[in-house]
Design a protein around this motif. Structure first.
Motif, PDB file in Angstrom:
ATOM      1  N   SER A 114       0.815  -1.223   0.182  1.00 46.27           N
ATOM      2  CA  SER A 114       0.064   0.128   0.042  1.00 46.27           C
ATOM      3  C   SER A 114       0.918   1.274   0.099  1.00 46.27           C
ATOM      4  O   SER A 114       1.844   1.679   0.895  1.00 46.27           O
ATOM      5  N   LEU A 115       0.763   2.060  -1.153  1.00 46.62           N
ATOM      6  CA  LEU A 115       1.338   3.265  -1.043  1.00 46.62           C
ATOM      7  C   LEU A 115       0.675   4.462  -0.266  1.00 46.62           C
ATOM      8  O   LEU A 115      -0.201   4.221   0.456  1.00 46.62           O
ATOM      9  N   ARG A 116       0.909   5.706  -0.517  1.00 45.01           N
ATOM     10  CA  ARG A 116       0.097   6.741   0.238  1.00 45.01           C
ATOM     11  C   ARG A 116      -1.343   6.710   0.100  1.00 45.01           C
ATOM     12  O   ARG A 116      -1.880   6.580  -1.174  1.00 45.01           O
ATOM     13  N   LEU A 117      -2.040   6.798   1.054  1.00 45.68           N
ATOM     14  CA  LEU A 117      -3.504   6.774   0.969  1.00 45.68           C
ATOM     15  C   LEU A 117      -3.833   7.770   1.935  1.00 45.68           C
ATOM     16  O   LEU A 117      -3.479   7.946   3.204  1.00 45.68           O
ATOM     17  N   THR A 118      -4.788   8.700   1.524  1.00 43.46           N
ATOM     18  CA  THR A 118      -5.444   9.608   2.497  1.00 43.46           C
ATOM     19  C   THR A 118      -6.911   9.462   2.814  1.00 43.46           C
ATOM     20  O   THR A 118      -7.477  10.110   3.676  1.00 43.46           O
ATOM     21  N   ASN A 119      -7.640   8.766   1.827  1.00 37.07           N
ATOM     22  CA  ASN A 119      -9.027   8.441   2.103  1.00 37.07           C
ATOM     23  C   ASN A 119      -9.335   7.488   3.260  1.00 37.07           C
ATOM     24  O   ASN A 119      -8.569   6.331   3.196  1.00 37.07           O
ATOM     25  N   PRO A 120      -9.915   7.927   4.148  1.00 34.52           N
ATOM     26  CA  PRO A 120     -10.021   7.337   5.270  1.00 34.52           C
ATOM     27  C   PRO A 120     -10.680   5.867   5.191  1.00 34.52           C
ATOM     28  O   PRO A 120     -10.358   5.008   5.638  1.00 34.52           O
ATOM     29  N   THR A 121     -11.738   5.983   4.306  1.00 33.54           N
ATOM     30  CA  THR A 121     -12.218   4.359   3.751  1.00 33.54           C
ATOM     31  C   THR A 121     -11.402   3.449   3.190  1.00 33.54           C
ATOM     32  O   THR A 121     -11.308   2.224   3.899  1.00 33.54           O
ATOM     33  N   ASP A 122     -10.224   4.066   2.596  1.00 31.04           N
ATOM     34  CA  ASP A 122      -9.306   3.168   2.041  1.00 31.04           C
ATOM     35  C   ASP A 122      -8.288   2.699   3.270  1.00 31.04           C
ATOM     36  O   ASP A 122      -7.724   1.513   3.062  1.00 31.04           O
ATOM     37  N   GLN A 123      -8.017   3.746   4.083  1.00 29.60           N
ATOM     38  CA  GLN A 123      -7.202   3.437   5.141  1.00 29.60           C
ATOM     39  C   GLN A 123      -7.438   2.178   6.104  1.00 29.60           C
ATOM     40  O   GLN A 123      -6.992   1.389   6.640  1.00 29.60           O
ATOM     41  N   ASN A 124      -9.018   2.461   6.419  1.00 28.60           N
ATOM     42  CA  ASN A 124      -9.771   1.442   7.157  1.00 28.60           C
ATOM     43  C   ASN A 124      -9.419  -0.011   6.583  1.00 28.60           C
ATOM     44  O   ASN A 124      -9.438  -0.944   7.260  1.00 28.60           O
ATOM     45  N   TYR A 125      -9.532  -0.047   5.099  1.00 30.75           N
ATOM     46  CA  TYR A 125      -9.618  -1.127   4.652  1.00 30.75           C
ATOM     47  C   TYR A 125      -8.280  -1.914   4.735  1.00 30.75           C
ATOM     48  O   TYR A 125      -8.220  -3.044   4.767  1.00 30.75           O
ATOM     49  N   VAL A 126      -7.391  -1.089   4.763  1.00 28.61           N
ATOM     50  CA  VAL A 126      -5.578  -1.533   4.896  1.00 28.61           C
ATOM     51  C   VAL A 126      -5.719  -2.028   6.374  1.00 28.61           C
ATOM     52  O   VAL A 126      -4.979  -2.956   6.771  1.00 28.61           O
ATOM     53  N   LYS A 127      -6.390  -1.431   7.253  1.00 26.87           N
ATOM     54  CA  LYS A 127      -6.136  -1.636   8.851  1.00 26.87           C
ATOM     55  C   LYS A 127      -6.836  -3.060   8.988  1.00 26.87           C
ATOM     56  O   LYS A 127      -6.079  -3.824   9.794  1.00 26.87           O
ATOM     57  N   LYS A 128      -7.616  -3.340   8.272  1.00 26.61           N
ATOM     58  CA  LYS A 128      -8.292  -4.903   8.601  1.00 26.61           C
ATOM     59  C   LYS A 128      -7.136  -5.988   8.254  1.00 26.61           C
ATOM     60  O   LYS A 128      -7.529  -6.922   8.797  1.00 26.61           O
ATOM     61  N   LEU A 129      -6.334  -5.546   7.471  1.00 28.51           N
ATOM     62  CA  LEU A 129      -5.427  -6.452   7.095  1.00 28.51           C
ATOM     63  C   LEU A 129      -4.080  -6.673   8.122  1.00 28.51           C
ATOM     64  O   LEU A 129      -3.639  -7.737   8.203  1.00 28.51           O
ATOM     65  N   LEU A 130      -4.264  -5.757   9.301  1.00 28.62           N
ATOM     66  CA  LEU A 130      -3.113  -5.766  10.032  1.00 28.62           C
ATOM     67  C   LEU A 130      -3.584  -6.341  11.361  1.00 28.62           C
ATOM     68  O   LEU A 130      -4.703  -6.296  11.791  1.00 28.62           O
ATOM     69  N   PRO A 131      -2.565  -6.950  12.107  1.00 29.39           N
ATOM     70  CA  PRO A 131      -2.882  -7.499  13.568  1.00 29.39           C
ATOM     71  C   PRO A 131      -3.176  -6.028  14.329  1.00 29.39           C
ATOM     72  O   PRO A 131      -2.864  -5.054  14.116  1.00 29.39           O
ATOM     73  N   ASP A 132      -4.018  -6.306  15.518  1.00 31.18           N
ATOM     74  CA  ASP A 132      -4.531  -5.304  16.323  1.00 31.18           C
ATOM     75  C   ASP A 132      -3.231  -4.438  16.822  1.00 31.18           C
ATOM     76  O   ASP A 132      -3.458  -3.289  16.950  1.00 31.18           O
ATOM     77  N   THR A 133      -2.206  -5.079  17.156  1.00 31.43           N
ATOM     78  CA  THR A 133      -1.075  -4.410  17.795  1.00 31.43           C
ATOM     79  C   THR A 133      -0.162  -3.384  16.838  1.00 31.43           C
ATOM     80  O   THR A 133       0.388  -2.684  17.084  1.00 31.43           O
ATOM     81  N   LEU A 134      -0.418  -3.602  15.456  1.00 33.86           N
ATOM     82  CA  LEU A 134       0.112  -2.908  14.519  1.00 33.86           C
ATOM     83  C   LEU A 134      -0.852  -1.998  13.726  1.00 33.86           C
ATOM     84  O   LEU A 134      -0.422  -1.289  12.689  1.00 33.86           O
ATOM     85  N   GLU A 135      -2.002  -1.674  14.211  1.00 35.99           N
ATOM     86  CA  GLU A 135      -3.048  -1.162  13.465  1.00 35.99           C
ATOM     87  C   GLU A 135      -2.553   0.498  13.362  1.00 35.99           C
ATOM     88  O   GLU A 135      -2.735   1.352  12.432  1.00 35.99           O
ATOM     89  N   SER A 136      -1.738   0.981  14.377  1.00 35.30           N
ATOM     90  CA  SER A 136      -1.328   2.342  14.372  1.00 35.30           C
ATOM     91  C   SER A 136      -0.340   2.832  13.374  1.00 35.30           C
ATOM     92  O   SER A 136      -0.408   3.825  12.913  1.00 35.30           O
ATOM     93  N   ILE A 137       0.345   1.606  12.675  1.00 36.66           N
ATOM     94  CA  ILE A 137       1.128   1.948  11.376  1.00 36.66           C
ATOM     95  C   ILE A 137       0.574   2.550  10.443  1.00 36.66           C
ATOM     96  O   ILE A 137       0.839   3.381   9.359  1.00 36.66           O
ATOM     97  N   VAL A 138      -0.989   2.449  10.297  1.00 31.65           N
ATOM     98  CA  VAL A 138      -1.930   3.081   9.087  1.00 31.65           C
ATOM     99  C   VAL A 138      -1.767   4.466   9.418  1.00 31.65           C
ATOM    100  O   VAL A 138      -1.876   5.142   8.310  1.00 31.65           O
ATOM    101  N   ASP A 139      -1.729   5.086  10.526  1.00 29.53           N
ATOM    102  CA  ASP A 139      -1.566   6.474  10.580  1.00 29.53           C
ATOM    103  C   ASP A 139      -0.485   7.254   9.971  1.00 29.53           C
ATOM    104  O   ASP A 139      -0.773   8.587   9.599  1.00 29.53           O
ATOM    105  N   LYS A 140       0.247   6.469   9.717  1.00 28.29           N
ATOM    106  CA  LYS A 140       1.736   6.928   8.858  1.00 28.29           C
ATOM    107  C   LYS A 140       1.312   6.992   7.041  1.00 28.29           C
ATOM    108  O   LYS A 140       2.105   7.532   6.625  1.00 28.29           O
ATOM    109  N   MET A 141       0.240   6.466   6.837  1.00 30.34           N
ATOM    110  CA  MET A 141       0.096   6.270   5.374  1.00 30.34           C
ATOM    111  C   MET A 141      -0.102   7.404   4.634  1.00 30.34           C
ATOM    112  O   MET A 141       0.455   7.870   3.496  1.00 30.34           O
TER     113      MET A 141
END
Length: 296
Positions: free
Chosen positions: A210-237
């Motif tokens: 996943s490259l740079r994403l600014t849309n919250p809906t797309d970010q949440n979609y990527v967040k579903k792929l991550l373990p709960d302990t690493l969801e914060s990494i999406v905030d850097k996208m």
């Protein structure tokens, strides 16, 4: 509207002067030469519905954008030649990469075009593996010519909805995602809107970049792929730089931010400098040349 006679038949003449009545058996004549209708009424059969169909079909046949479907080459090229071009096995040159530019294909036939190409390559993998199983005696029966299909702007082919206009391409690509690996046919989807991609496809993917994403809906979609302990990494996208991406899947031990090497040569994909160009003087524009390129 084409014409019918008093018996409600559509009559037409071929170039040799021979007269025919339109029916299923001789409908193929409409594909090969221009015919002259000889009836007397313009209302057509079945309250004009058949005539309307014929008109639409003729418009499609005469549309230059559909030459790849109805043009002369489409009637003379063999299946072997088509498959060779798709796989890069031309007689003169062999290529590891085949790029199919479908940007000029009319939207109303885009789905069926993508579906047809996908089905041909999927079935190539199936029948090639079956042929290997029949011929090989040393136990090596796997497909030794694996193929990776890359779909750019994939949300146009496998969207996350059941609309009929996408059904053909969606069913073909989903089948590749579910069954293609055992036949040596793999899949890669590229899209700026991952939230609009079929969930069936996502469930079959092993790796995600996943490259740079600014849309919250797309970010949440990527967040579903991550373990709960690493969801914060999406905030850097939203802050990722050009060439940086979040890599998730079997290819890495942990989800990681990676730097992607630049292509050489680089693709012509830079944004147009709108404001800079708008401030400049008017540029000359050759409308005739644009039209000729459009109709080519």
């Amino acid at each position: 509207m084409k014409k019918k006679d008093k018996n409600n038949d559509i009559l037409y003449k071929m170039s040799d002067g021979e007269q025919y009545i339109f029916n299923v058996q001789n409908a193929k004549n409409l594909f090969y030469e221009k015919v002259t209708y000889t009836g007397t009424s313009a209302s057509g059969t079945n309250n004009g519905n058949l005539i309307n169909f014929i008109d639409r079909l003729e418009n499609k046949i005469n549309d230059k954008r559909l030459d790849f479907l109805f043009g002369e080459k489409s009637r003379t090229i063999s299946f072997e030649e088509t498959l060779s071009e798709l796989l890069g096995y031309n007689e003169s040159t062999k290529s590891n990469i085949t790029i199919l530019d479908l940007s000029g294909v009319p939207f109303d036939v885009l789905s069926i075009t993508v579906s047809l190409i996908s089905r041909i390559l999927f079935e190539f993998g199936y029948y090639y593996k079956r042929m290997k199983e029949e011929q090989e005696t040393d136990g090596n029966k796997d497909n030794d010519i694996p193929v990776l299909l890359v779909y750019e702007e994939a949300h146009k082919y496998v969207p996350n909805n059941d609309s009929a206009k996408y059904r053909a391409s969606r069913e073909s690509i989903e089948r590749i995602a579910k069954e293609g690996r055992k036949y040596g046919i793999s899949l890669m989807l590229a899209s700026q809107r991952p939230s609009e991609i079929s969930e069936t496809i996502f469930s079959q993917c092993n790796n995600f970049l996943s490259l740079r994403l600014t849309n919250p809906t797309d970010q949440n979609y990527v967040k579903k792929l991550l373990p709960d302990t690493l969801e914060s990494i999406v905030d850097k996208m939203p802050a990722l730089k050009v060439g940086e991406g979040l890599l998730i899947g079997d290819s890495v031990i942990l989800p990681s931010i990676v730097q992607i090497d630049r292509c050489d040569p680089e693709p012509s994909s830079q944004d147009v400098p709108f404001f800079k160009l708008w401030k400049e003087k008017w540029h000359s524009l050759n409308i005739e040349a644009v039209k000729n390129s459009w109709e080519r």
